[in-house]
Write a protein that holds these residues in place. Structure first.
Motif, mmCIF file in Angstrom:
data_model
loop_
_atom_site.group_PDB
_atom_site.id
_atom_site.type_symbol
_atom_site.label_atom_id
_atom_site.label_comp_id
_atom_site.label_asym_id
_atom_site.label_seq_id
_atom_site.Cartn_x
_atom_site.Cartn_y
_atom_site.Cartn_z
ATOM 1 N N THR A 69 0.862 -1.186 0.000
ATOM 2 C CA THR A 69 0.000 0.000 0.000
ATOM 3 C C THR A 69 0.898 1.236 0.000
ATOM 4 N N ASP A 70 0.287 2.412 -0.086
ATOM 5 C CA ASP A 70 1.036 3.620 0.244
ATOM 6 C C ASP A 70 1.431 3.524 1.711
ATOM 7 N N ILE A 71 2.657 3.889 2.035
ATOM 8 C CA ILE A 71 3.160 3.753 3.404
ATOM 9 C C ILE A 71 3.872 5.027 3.825
ATOM 10 N N VAL A 72 3.634 5.429 5.071
ATOM 11 C CA VAL A 72 4.374 6.530 5.688
ATOM 12 C C VAL A 72 5.002 5.994 6.974
ATOM 13 N N ILE A 73 6.302 6.178 7.134
ATOM 14 C CA ILE A 73 6.979 5.839 8.384
ATOM 15 C C ILE A 73 7.046 7.107 9.226
ATOM 16 N N SER A 74 6.447 7.066 10.388
ATOM 17 C CA SER A 74 6.406 8.249 11.247
ATOM 18 C C SER A 74 7.582 8.243 12.221
ATOM 19 N N LEU A 75 7.763 9.362 12.894
ATOM 20 C CA LEU A 75 8.679 9.388 14.027
ATOM 21 C C LEU A 75 8.134 8.477 15.122
ATOM 22 N N HIS A 76 9.017 8.103 16.042
ATOM 23 C CA HIS A 76 8.648 7.162 17.095
ATOM 24 C C HIS A 76 7.452 7.687 17.906
ATOM 25 N N GLY A 77 6.357 6.932 17.907
ATOM 26 C CA GLY A 77 5.178 7.277 18.688
ATOM 27 C C GLY A 77 4.207 8.205 18.018
ATOM 28 N N ARG A 78 4.595 8.764 16.863
ATOM 29 C CA ARG A 78 3.782 9.825 16.263
ATOM 30 C C ARG A 78 2.822 9.325 15.187
ATOM 31 N N ALA A 79 2.670 8.018 15.037
ATOM 32 C CA ALA A 79 1.797 7.483 13.990
ATOM 33 C C ALA A 79 0.364 8.018 14.064
ATOM 34 N N PRO A 80 -0.266 8.135 15.246
ATOM 35 C CA PRO A 80 -1.631 8.663 15.277
ATOM 36 C C PRO A 80 -1.719 10.107 14.781
ATOM 37 N N ALA A 81 -0.698 10.927 15.077
ATOM 38 C CA ALA A 81 -0.709 12.309 14.614
ATOM 39 C C ALA A 81 -0.535 12.368 13.097
ATOM 40 N N VAL A 82 0.357 11.537 12.571
ATOM 41 C CA VAL A 82 0.566 11.494 11.125
ATOM 42 C C VAL A 82 -0.693 10.993 10.427
ATOM 43 N N ALA A 83 -1.296 9.940 10.983
ATOM 44 C CA ALA A 83 -2.526 9.404 10.404
ATOM 45 C C ALA A 83 -3.641 10.439 10.432
ATOM 46 N N THR A 84 -3.699 11.217 11.498
ATOM 47 C CA THR A 84 -4.707 12.279 11.598
ATOM 48 C C THR A 84 -4.535 13.278 10.461
ATOM 49 N N GLY A 85 -3.301 13.715 10.232
ATOM 50 C CA GLY A 85 -3.051 14.677 9.158
ATOM 51 C C GLY A 85 -3.416 14.136 7.795
ATOM 52 N N ILE A 86 -3.063 12.876 7.532
ATOM 53 C CA ILE A 86 -3.386 12.270 6.236
ATOM 54 C C ILE A 86 -4.893 12.159 6.055
ATOM 55 N N LYS A 87 -5.574 11.684 7.089
ATOM 56 C CA LYS A 87 -7.018 11.482 6.986
ATOM 57 C C LYS A 87 -7.765 12.802 6.830
ATOM 58 N N ARG A 88 -7.326 13.821 7.530
ATOM 59 C CA ARG A 88 -8.017 15.120 7.416
ATOM 60 C C ARG A 88 -7.780 15.763 6.048
#
Length: 251
Positions: A62-81
């Motif tokens: 799939t499309d994949i983004v590797i976030s900074l440690h622990g920040r996956a929910p914040a990154v996912a929030t930005g992508i989804k919004r």
């Protein structure tokens, strides 16, 4: 003869990147099976953090983004919004989600972000050498707790489903095991619910998957399953901790 058990098309055709006997492989396959069943592979963004979960970069097609440690929910929030029609999920371990990422997951859940969080809990830091995690059991040994976790010194294991279920916004919170075929079937049902909630724009879903770590537990894969059943699953009971009915939905 017709093939029944085949590789999901959402999974890259390569050898596993996980340690032998690790149940991350089961969790990864379940996610890929569901992406196939919902036919969302081309519209999915996988958000992976630092840790064993980041091995998903080799497996999720799939499309994949590797976030900074622990920040996956914040990154996912930005992508989804920014792209509300995409399917966005996080795939995180306990050292990532319940430690450095604790604030991120709690606030994403409290906002009711329309994402799906998959939390693989093996009670230890896997990739970095077996340090004690927030979910390490009382008495369980780690490289940073060589005589076992002691409540008076390190506190008690953090139970993320119980913590997040106290928030108003989440629509679905469940903990499942990966130790038996029956539990794996239940895990897939819970993941399917979390996927469907997002597709229906219902809000935040959190699915915890109880796993093992043969390498850092210092046991055979078979022994880790027995240890999980005798210890881990007693500390982290399985079940649905929160499920809002359609009349309870805030969005």
């Amino acid at each position: 003869m017709e093939k029944i058990y085949t590789r999901p098309k959402s999974m890259n055709p390569r050898a596993t990147g996980y340690c032998p006997g690790c149940l991350h492989g089961v969790a990864t396959r379940l996610i890929c099976e569901l992406m196939d069943e919902f036919d969302i592979q081309e519209n999915t963004t996988s958000v992976l953090p630092i840790g064993c979960s980041s091995m998903g970069v080799f497996h999720f097609d799939t499309d994949i983004v590797i976030s900074l440690h622990g920040r996956a929910p914040a990154v996912a929030t930005g992508i989804k919004r920014c792209s509300p029609d995409r399917f966005v999920y996080t795939y995180q371990g306990d050292g990532d989600l319940a430690a450095i990422g604790l604030s991120e997951i709690i606030h994403a859940a409290n906002r009711g972000e329309n994402i799906t969080a998959v939390f693989v809990n093996n009670s230890i830091y896997g990739m970095t050498g077996g340090q004690m995690a927030p979910t390490t059991l009382v008495g369980q040994k780690a490289t940073t707790a060589q005589d076992g976790r002691k409540p008076e010194r390190e506190g008690y294991p953090m139970k993320m489903c119980e913590i997040l279920s106290q928030l108003e916004a989440p629509v679905f919170i469940a903990r499942c095991g990966l130790d038996t075929p029956a539990h794996i079937n239940e895990a897939k049902k819970a993941l399917r619910k979390g996927f469907q909630n997002q597709l229906d724009k219902k809000g935040f879903s959190f699915i915890e998957l109880m796993s093992n770590c043969p390498t850092n537990w210092g046991m055979s894969a078979e022994k880790t399953i027995q240890w999980m059943q005798e210890n881990t699953l007693k500390t982290f009971p399985l079940g649905v901790f929160k499920e809002k009915s359609s009349g309870d939905m805030s969005r």
